[in-house]
Design an enzyme around this catalytic site. Structure first.
Site, PDB file in Angstrom:
ATOM      1  N   THR A  71     -16.451   4.597 -38.067  1.00 39.56           N
ATOM      2  CA  THR A  71     -17.285   3.706 -39.124  1.00 39.56           C
ATOM      3  C   THR A  71     -18.524   3.570 -38.484  1.00 39.56           C
ATOM      4  O   THR A  71     -19.629   3.758 -39.043  1.00 39.56           O
ATOM      5  CB  THR A  71     -16.843   2.641 -39.570  1.00 39.56           C
ATOM      6  OG1 THR A  71     -15.430   2.808 -40.006  1.00 39.56           O
ATOM      7  CG2 THR A  71     -17.549   1.502 -40.364  1.00 39.56           C
ATOM      8  N   ASN A 155     -10.225  12.892 -45.874  1.00 40.83           N
ATOM      9  CA  ASN A 155      -9.193  12.188 -45.477  1.00 40.83           C
ATOM     10  C   ASN A 155      -8.067  12.032 -46.424  1.00 40.83           C
ATOM     11  O   ASN A 155      -6.605  11.407 -46.304  1.00 40.83           O
ATOM     12  CB  ASN A 155      -9.514  10.880 -44.915  1.00 40.83           C
ATOM     13  CG  ASN A 155     -10.490  10.004 -46.075  1.00 40.83           C
ATOM     14  OD1 ASN A 155     -11.407  10.854 -46.500  1.00 40.83           O
ATOM     15  ND2 ASN A 155      -9.878   8.903 -46.445  1.00 40.83           N
ATOM     16  N   GLN A 183     -11.697  13.449 -39.473  1.00 44.61           N
ATOM     17  CA  GLN A 183      -9.984  14.149 -40.026  1.00 44.61           C
ATOM     18  C   GLN A 183      -9.910  15.534 -39.406  1.00 44.61           C
ATOM     19  O   GLN A 183      -9.189  16.191 -39.323  1.00 44.61           O
ATOM     20  CB  GLN A 183      -9.904  13.994 -41.299  1.00 44.61           C
ATOM     21  CG  GLN A 183      -9.771  12.710 -41.917  1.00 44.61           C
ATOM     22  CD  GLN A 183      -8.296  12.033 -41.563  1.00 44.61           C
ATOM     23  OE1 GLN A 183      -7.551  12.565 -41.208  1.00 44.61           O
ATOM     24  NE2 GLN A 183      -8.592  10.607 -41.658  1.00 44.61           N
ATOM     25  N   HIS A 205      -8.342   7.497 -32.784  1.00 48.93           N
ATOM     26  CA  HIS A 205      -6.949   7.418 -33.170  1.00 48.93           C
ATOM     27  C   HIS A 205      -6.627   8.500 -34.093  1.00 48.93           C
ATOM     28  O   HIS A 205      -5.197   8.033 -34.569  1.00 48.93           O
ATOM     29  CB  HIS A 205      -6.989   5.808 -33.568  1.00 48.93           C
ATOM     30  CG  HIS A 205      -7.874   5.535 -35.093  1.00 48.93           C
ATOM     31  ND1 HIS A 205      -7.178   5.351 -36.154  1.00 48.93           N
ATOM     32  CD2 HIS A 205      -8.976   5.531 -35.150  1.00 48.93           C
ATOM     33  CE1 HIS A 205      -8.056   5.212 -36.992  1.00 48.93           C
ATOM     34  NE2 HIS A 205      -9.159   5.282 -36.625  1.00 48.93           N
ATOM     35  N   THR A 244     -21.190  -2.823 -22.921  1.00 52.47           N
ATOM     36  CA  THR A 244     -20.462  -2.249 -21.841  1.00 52.47           C
ATOM     37  C   THR A 244     -19.583  -1.107 -22.359  1.00 52.47           C
ATOM     38  O   THR A 244     -18.783  -1.285 -23.314  1.00 52.47           O
ATOM     39  CB  THR A 244     -19.522  -3.413 -21.296  1.00 52.47           C
ATOM     40  OG1 THR A 244     -20.245  -4.302 -20.809  1.00 52.47           O
ATOM     41  CG2 THR A 244     -18.663  -2.766 -20.054  1.00 52.47           C
ATOM     42  N   CYS A 333      -8.321   2.727 -45.078  1.00 50.79           N
ATOM     43  CA  CYS A 333      -9.429   1.766 -44.850  1.00 50.79           C
ATOM     44  C   CYS A 333      -9.690   1.015 -46.603  1.00 50.79           C
ATOM     45  O   CYS A 333     -10.802   0.323 -46.156  1.00 50.79           O
ATOM     46  CB  CYS A 333     -10.389   2.770 -44.555  1.00 50.79           C
ATOM     47  SG  CYS A 333     -10.071   3.804 -43.255  1.00 50.79           S
TER      48      CYS A 333
HETATM   49  C1  LIG Z   1     -12.970  10.588 -42.880  1.00 48.96           C
HETATM   50  C2  LIG Z   1     -13.096   9.149 -42.330  1.00 48.96           C
HETATM   51  N1  LIG Z   1     -14.251   8.551 -41.864  1.00 48.96           N
HETATM   52  C3  LIG Z   1     -14.366   7.446 -41.241  1.00 48.96           C
HETATM   53  C4  LIG Z   1     -13.075   6.669 -41.116  1.00 48.96           C
HETATM   54  C5  LIG Z   1     -13.297   5.522 -40.189  1.00 48.96           C
HETATM   55  O1  LIG Z   1     -12.817   5.315 -39.071  1.00 48.96           O
HETATM   56  P1  LIG Z   1     -12.613   4.095 -38.218  1.00 48.96           P
HETATM   57  O2  LIG Z   1     -11.499   3.200 -39.016  1.00 48.96           O
HETATM   58  O3  LIG Z   1     -11.882   4.597 -36.819  1.00 48.96           O
HETATM   59  O4  LIG Z   1     -13.981   3.479 -37.842  1.00 48.96           O
HETATM   60  C6  LIG Z   1     -11.856   7.294 -41.408  1.00 48.96           C
HETATM   61  C7  LIG Z   1     -10.693   6.425 -41.371  1.00 48.96           C
HETATM   62  O5  LIG Z   1      -9.807   6.449 -41.727  1.00 48.96           O
HETATM   63  C8  LIG Z   1     -11.709   8.744 -41.943  1.00 48.96           C
HETATM   64  O6  LIG Z   1     -10.563   9.139 -42.344  1.00 48.96           O
END
Ligand SMILES: Cc1ncc(COP(=O)(O)O)c(C=O)c1O
Length: 389
Positions: A71, A155, A183, A205, A244, A333
């Protein structure tokens, strides 16, 4: 609990945990503390991690900027390029099926006076499902376009964009290209230089690393990328992202990426087999189930992705009736959002079809037995719901 939601997040690989722990408890020096050995040890370990990440993605080492996740990386890339003080152009182009971490940044830009074009994807009925429509993308780019952002892999429906074609199209018009590759990284080969993508976002992650650790590639060596920082302070990371550095998280991300690249081929095929097995079991146990997105044997679809549409039951009801299986009705999300998935409506599903859809994400730690057991529970709960309705 059987975890089949690997697009939302993945379990941190025990080998990654092992690599990161000493940097939390023993070698905890601040990598900016150049005045003592503990700081210098942490800085050296970060440099090694940068080298690993740069090699895995095929980018120059000084182009890797660490962030808190995809993000933040998307925000930094898009706002950073579009709002740079020397940026004269006022038009941003992206795609209707992007993650909210791109689409909501577009909305902000609109409020700040930018013109934004969201290019459609090729719809369900037309074959190359969910992939950006290159003709429409070419039409959308004009002389005022500052940046194009196209996700590498989706995603929700797992469709993979032809990134090199997208890049050629942008560069022919002297426009920079950002890709949200959250992804894709660790799941499919991502060679940033070969694809000629200028900026690229990823998060650890999604490839068996920890949450809260991400990266942005700024430039692949082919052209200059000017970025306005979004977080200022101590001037770390060439002043592009102060704060940091998260030593343990960065070391974990580099370890996770190295493992994902080394083991990609074997995981990719095994995960694909389990995904296909789940689809076969569910299709034979549940009448009228339909696949959303591109066909499962296409190499334009992530091997762990399965997005299904039920005939009569809503995805939310199915999830609630199957508490022992973790799966989702769209992007984790945006699951606080009651609206049906914008990705499914972008590929042409109506609201009702989108609400009757669910997403499974098969991952490295799943087993054949889990797939078998999950399918039994899912078929059973679906039967119960049908009886009730
Ligand atoms: C394609 C895509 N972009 C951005 C994100 C956001 O990632 P994060 O929650 O690690 O900031 C995700 C999370 O599902 C995602 O699948």
């Amino acid at each position: 609990m059987i975890y089949l939601d690997n697009h939302a997040t993945t379990r941190c690989d025990p080998r990654v945990v092992e690599a990161m722990v000493p940097w939390l408890s023993e070698d905890f020096g601040n990598p900016s503390s150049g005045s003592h050995e503990m700081g210098r040890t942490a800085a050296a370990a970060i440099q090694q991690s940068v080298a690993k990440i740069a090699a895995a993605l095929n980018v120059p080492a000084d182009s890797v900027i660490f962030t808190s996740g995809a993000t933040e990386s998307n925000n930094l890339a898009i706002r950073g390029v579009c709002l740079h003080p020397r940026q004269k152009k006022r038009h941003f182009v992206t795609v209707t099926s992007e993650h909210h971490a791109v689409l909501d940044v577009s909305d902000e830009l609109r409020r700040e006076g930018f013109r934004v074009t969201e290019v459609p994807v090729i719809a369900q009925a037309e074959g190359a499902t969910g992939v950006v429509d290159l003709n429409r993308l070419a039409d959308a780019i004009d002389d005022d376009t500052a940046l194009v952002s196209v996700m590498w892999a989706n995603n929700e429906i797992g469709s993979i964009a032809p990134m090199r074609d997208v890049a050629d199209l942008c560069h022919a018009r002297s426009v920079l290209l950002h890709s949200d590759a959250t992804q894709a990284v660790g799941r499919i080969p991502v060679d940033v230089l070969a694809a000629d993508v200028d900026l690229l976002s990823a998060a650890a992650h999604k490839f068996y690393g920890p949450k809260g650790t991400g990266l942005l590639v700024v430039g692949n060596g082919n052209r200059r990328v000017r970025l306005r920082p979004q977080i200022v302070g101590g001037g770390q990371q060439q002043g592009l992202r102060s704060g940091t550095l998260n030593t343990a998280g960065i070391i974990a991300m580099a370890t996770a990426l190295e493992l994902a690249v080394d083991e990609m081929e074997s995981h990719h095929d095994r995960i694909g087999q389990m995904r296909n097995q789940l689809f076969q079991l569910l299709s034979s146990g549940i009448d009228g189930i339909k696949l959303n997105g591109i066909s499962l044997d296409s190499n334009q679809r992530l091997s762990g992705n399965l997005n299904l549409q039920l005939e009569a039951i809503e995805g939310e009801a199915w999830m609630a009736a199957t508490p022992s299986v973790a799966f989702s009705s769209g992007s984790a999300c945006s699951s606080v959002d009651a609206k049906p998935s914008h990705v499914l409506t972008a590929i042409g599903l109506n609201e009702s079809e989108a609400r009757r859809s669910v997403r499974f994400g098969i991952g490295r730690f799943n087993t054949d037995q889990e797939i078998q057991q999950a399918a039994e529970w899912l078929i059973e709960s679906h039967r119960k719901l049908c009886r009730l309705s």
